[in-house]
Scaffold this motif. Structure first.
Motif, PDB file in Angstrom:
ATOM      1  N   LYS A  81     -39.700  49.381 -82.791  1.00 22.47           N
ATOM      2  CA  LYS A  81     -39.089  49.537 -81.370  1.00 22.47           C
ATOM      3  C   LYS A  81     -37.700  48.731 -81.746  1.00 22.47           C
ATOM      4  N   LEU A  82     -37.770  47.447 -82.588  1.00 20.73           N
ATOM      5  CA  LEU A  82     -36.686  46.830 -82.608  1.00 20.73           C
ATOM      6  C   LEU A  82     -35.472  47.870 -83.589  1.00 20.73           C
ATOM      7  N   ARG A  83     -36.064  48.446 -84.535  1.00 20.84           N
ATOM      8  CA  ARG A  83     -35.352  49.262 -85.426  1.00 20.84           C
ATOM      9  C   ARG A  83     -34.522  50.385 -84.562  1.00 20.84           C
ATOM     10  N   ASP A  84     -35.429  51.032 -83.723  1.00 22.64           N
ATOM     11  CA  ASP A  84     -35.033  51.898 -82.944  1.00 22.64           C
ATOM     12  C   ASP A  84     -33.806  51.627 -81.995  1.00 22.64           C
ATOM     13  N   GLU A  85     -33.966  50.207 -81.500  1.00 26.67           N
ATOM     14  CA  GLU A  85     -32.914  49.784 -80.468  1.00 26.67           C
ATOM     15  C   GLU A  85     -31.572  49.763 -81.498  1.00 26.67           C
ATOM     16  N   VAL A  86     -31.761  49.231 -82.685  1.00 21.31           N
ATOM     17  CA  VAL A  86     -30.505  49.118 -83.488  1.00 21.31           C
ATOM     18  C   VAL A  86     -30.016  50.505 -83.687  1.00 21.31           C
ATOM     19  N   ILE A  87     -30.857  51.464 -83.912  1.00 26.72           N
ATOM     20  CA  ILE A  87     -30.242  52.863 -83.910  1.00 26.72           C
ATOM     21  C   ILE A  87     -29.365  53.111 -83.005  1.00 26.72           C
ATOM     22  N   ALA A  88     -30.217  53.034 -81.641  1.00 27.40           N
ATOM     23  CA  ALA A  88     -29.707  53.436 -80.258  1.00 27.40           C
ATOM     24  C   ALA A  88     -28.192  52.863 -79.948  1.00 27.40           C
ATOM     25  N   ALA A  89     -28.240  51.685 -80.690  1.00 29.55           N
ATOM     26  CA  ALA A  89     -26.750  50.776 -80.288  1.00 29.55           C
ATOM     27  C   ALA A  89     -25.748  51.323 -81.249  1.00 29.55           C
ATOM     28  N   GLY A  90     -25.960  52.319 -82.244  1.00 33.56           N
ATOM     29  CA  GLY A  90     -25.044  52.882 -82.894  1.00 33.56           C
ATOM     30  C   GLY A  90     -24.677  52.184 -84.315  1.00 33.56           C
ATOM     31  N   ILE A  91     -25.590  51.090 -84.604  1.00 34.15           N
ATOM     32  CA  ILE A  91     -25.202  50.152 -85.900  1.00 34.15           C
ATOM     33  C   ILE A  91     -26.075  51.062 -86.938  1.00 34.15           C
ATOM     34  N   LEU A  92     -27.285  51.679 -86.922  1.00 37.83           N
ATOM     35  CA  LEU A  92     -27.476  52.360 -87.748  1.00 37.83           C
ATOM     36  C   LEU A  92     -27.712  53.936 -87.435  1.00 37.83           C
ATOM     37  N   PRO A  93     -27.885  54.902 -88.441  1.00 34.32           N
ATOM     38  CA  PRO A  93     -27.795  56.090 -88.238  1.00 34.32           C
ATOM     39  C   PRO A  93     -29.568  56.565 -88.055  1.00 34.32           C
ATOM     40  N   PRO A  94     -29.892  57.648 -87.419  1.00 33.26           N
ATOM     41  CA  PRO A  94     -31.319  57.963 -87.133  1.00 33.26           C
ATOM     42  C   PRO A  94     -31.896  57.946 -88.701  1.00 33.26           C
ATOM     43  N   VAL A  95     -33.370  57.441 -88.658  1.00 35.83           N
ATOM     44  CA  VAL A  95     -34.056  57.394 -90.043  1.00 35.83           C
ATOM     45  C   VAL A  95     -34.107  58.449 -90.782  1.00 35.83           C
ATOM     46  N   GLU A  96     -33.994  59.528 -90.311  1.00 38.72           N
ATOM     47  CA  GLU A  96     -33.962  60.960 -91.327  1.00 38.72           C
ATOM     48  C   GLU A  96     -32.578  60.990 -91.964  1.00 38.72           C
ATOM     49  N   ARG A  97     -31.662  60.264 -91.597  1.00 33.80           N
ATOM     50  CA  ARG A  97     -30.231  60.225 -92.176  1.00 33.80           C
ATOM     51  C   ARG A  97     -30.053  59.121 -93.274  1.00 33.80           C
ATOM     52  N   TRP A  98     -31.149  58.483 -93.246  1.00 31.91           N
ATOM     53  CA  TRP A  98     -30.796  57.315 -94.268  1.00 31.91           C
ATOM     54  C   TRP A  98     -30.802  57.768 -95.694  1.00 31.91           C
TER      55      TRP A  98
END
Length: 269
Positions: free
Chosen positions: A245-262
């Protein structure tokens, strides 16, 4: 990061070659504002942690995204995770009135804070398994009830918050000591007894960095899922869900790309 390389090579008489190269790297920040004062239940706003302020924003430039953007192998990136386990060891030693070294196998896993998994499996006090103690076996003339064990777990989960409340800041002595011990374990390829933060590329706990059992090897840290009973593993599942959940919030904030793009940014992920 953008990178381009320019080079020139020339073969000279006598088997001598001259090569000149120039590499330019442009590192790109991904600044983002992370709101740190709001209290949320899911997406529902519940108020402010510090009522003297409204939104308090943290400006970040990728400092939470080392693994994705660095290109390093997961085994070469870790986080400190020992202090929660040492708090568990200390609290059990205090409860039973025994030296701290007589409490063994006291480990916490998953995330840090209120959702960490505080395991009973593997814990022993003066050689007596904690599972046997909870079934009625005394240690040093003292028994522990299920309610008292739950209180110990809660004490461990809130340990970091108590330190900040008492000192006005986080501690640095113990983290520094454990960081040196982790480095010693890496140099010696073993001998560090506590869990470490490790990234799982696949399996039931994939795509997060969390506290787990690790082995120090010449290829870096290799994580493994701890062996435990169903209650402890259920707690680990809940902790993992919170980390996601925390990871997905960081993704939603634009800090990380979606997991599939890592893997596009780091082929080792």
């Amino acid at each position: 990061m953008d990178e381009w390389t320019l080079g020139y090579g020339r073969q000279l008489p006598g088997g001598v070659a001259v090569n000149v190269g120039f590499t330019r790297r442009q590192y790109k920040d991904i600044p983002a504002l992370v709101e740190t004062n709001g209290i949320y239940d899911g997406v529902v706003f519940k108020g402010y942690a510090n009522v003297d302020f409204n939104q308090i924003y943290l400006i970040t430039n990728d400092r939470w995204t080392t693994l994705v953007y660095s290109g390093l192998k997961p085994g070469f990136v870790s986080t400190l995770a020992a202090l929660d386990s040492t708090r568990l060891q200390t609290r059990l030693a205090q409860f039973f009135g025994v030296p701290q070294e007589e409490v063994t196998g006291s480990y916490t896993y998953g995330g840090h804070g209120e959702t960490m998994a505080v395991f009973k499996s593997g814990v022993a006090v003066q050689g007596v398994k904690l599972t046997e103690i909870l079934a009625g076996e005394p240690v040093n003339g003292k028994r522990m009830s299920a309610e008292e064990w739950q209180a110990v777990q809660e004490h461990v989960r809130t340990g970091g918050a108590r330190i900040i409340k008492l000192r006005g800041r986080s501690s640095f002595q113990s983290p520094a000591h454990q960081s040196v011990e982790m480095l010693r374990g890496r140099i010696r390829q073993g001998g560090y007894p506590w869990p470490c933060g490790v990234y799982f590329k696949e399996g039931p706990y994939a795509h997060v960095m969390m506290a787990a059992d690790v082995a120090f090897t010449d290829q870096g840290l290799v994580g493994s899922i701890p062996q435990a009973d169903s209650d402890d593993l259920a707690a680990l599942d809940r902790s993992y869900a919170h980390l996601c959940k925390l990871r997905d919030e960081v993704i939603a904030a634009g800090i990380l790309p979606p997991v599939e793009r890592w893997p596009e940014l780091n082929p080792h992920l």
